[in-house]
Write an enzyme that holds these catalytic residues in place. Structure first.
Site, mmCIF file in Angstrom:
data_model
loop_
_atom_site.group_PDB
_atom_site.id
_atom_site.type_symbol
_atom_site.label_atom_id
_atom_site.label_comp_id
_atom_site.label_asym_id
_atom_site.label_seq_id
_atom_site.Cartn_x
_atom_site.Cartn_y
_atom_site.Cartn_z
ATOM 1 N N SER A 148 38.976 17.795 35.663
ATOM 2 C CA SER A 148 38.738 18.896 33.861
ATOM 3 C C SER A 148 37.851 19.068 33.472
ATOM 4 O O SER A 148 37.919 20.764 32.182
ATOM 5 C CB SER A 148 38.895 17.408 32.777
ATOM 6 O OG SER A 148 37.646 16.957 32.495
ATOM 7 N N LYS A 183 33.462 17.804 28.230
ATOM 8 C CA LYS A 183 34.721 18.585 27.070
ATOM 9 C C LYS A 183 33.895 18.869 26.520
ATOM 10 O O LYS A 183 32.889 19.526 26.177
ATOM 11 C CB LYS A 183 35.567 17.306 26.351
ATOM 12 C CG LYS A 183 36.353 16.255 26.772
ATOM 13 C CD LYS A 183 36.732 16.456 27.939
ATOM 14 C CE LYS A 183 37.314 15.184 28.792
ATOM 15 N NZ LYS A 183 38.225 15.491 30.003
#
Length: 156
Positions: free
Chosen positions: A23, A67
């Site tokens: 990710s 993230k």
């Protein structure tokens, strides 16, 4: 005493984390990057748009996610049709006490686009450096995300 100091340093100072998953590519590799996490400054000064953070997963409290901060409280985050889970362009306002987190590799990331804004107490820390692999040793850069948000001019 030494053990207690070590636990306090890890909880409130600096910690280490490794990456698992695609990710955050290309910022972090799918497996094996060793990251230095600052667990202190966000508690007093918050986080900034564009910083990479470690957070407790909203979906599973036993997991941590890495993230990028796209929006902070009051921001209106633009999610393009290309990156929207509903496939239509959306604008989402980040509520007070929350942040909007997304992976750099949008197609491979389960993030705020799927589970919404993340409460600030779930933030573990700010990723400051990459220690491994040695060829990529250095700071983890904050990048501009200005093209993704509408800012309320009254906040400046």
């Amino acid at each position: 005493f030494v053990w207690q100091a070590g636990v306090a340093a890890q909880e409130y100072g600096v910690d280490f984390s490794t990456t698992i998953g695609r990710s955050m590519e290309p910022t972090c590799r799918a497996a094996g990057d060793l990251l230095v996490v600052d667990r202190f400054t966000h508690r007093f000064w918050g986080v900034r748009r564009g910083q990479v953070v470690i957070a407790i997963s909203k979906q599973n409290a036993d997991n941590r996610v890495c993230k990028r901060v796209i929006g902070i409280a009051g921001d209106q985050v633009v999610i393009s049709a290309e990156h929207s889970m509903s496939r239509g362009e959306e604008v989402v306002e980040v509520p007070r006490g929350h942040v909007w987190l997304e992976g750099d590799n949008k197609p491979a990331s389960q993030d705020s686009r799927a589970y919404g804004p993340v409460p600030k107490p779930l933030l573990v820390g700010i990723v400051r450096y990459k220690l491994w692999p040695l060829g990529l040793l250095g700071p983890v850069e904050q990048i501009s995300v200005a093209d993704r948000i509408f800012l309320d001019d009254s906040t400046f």
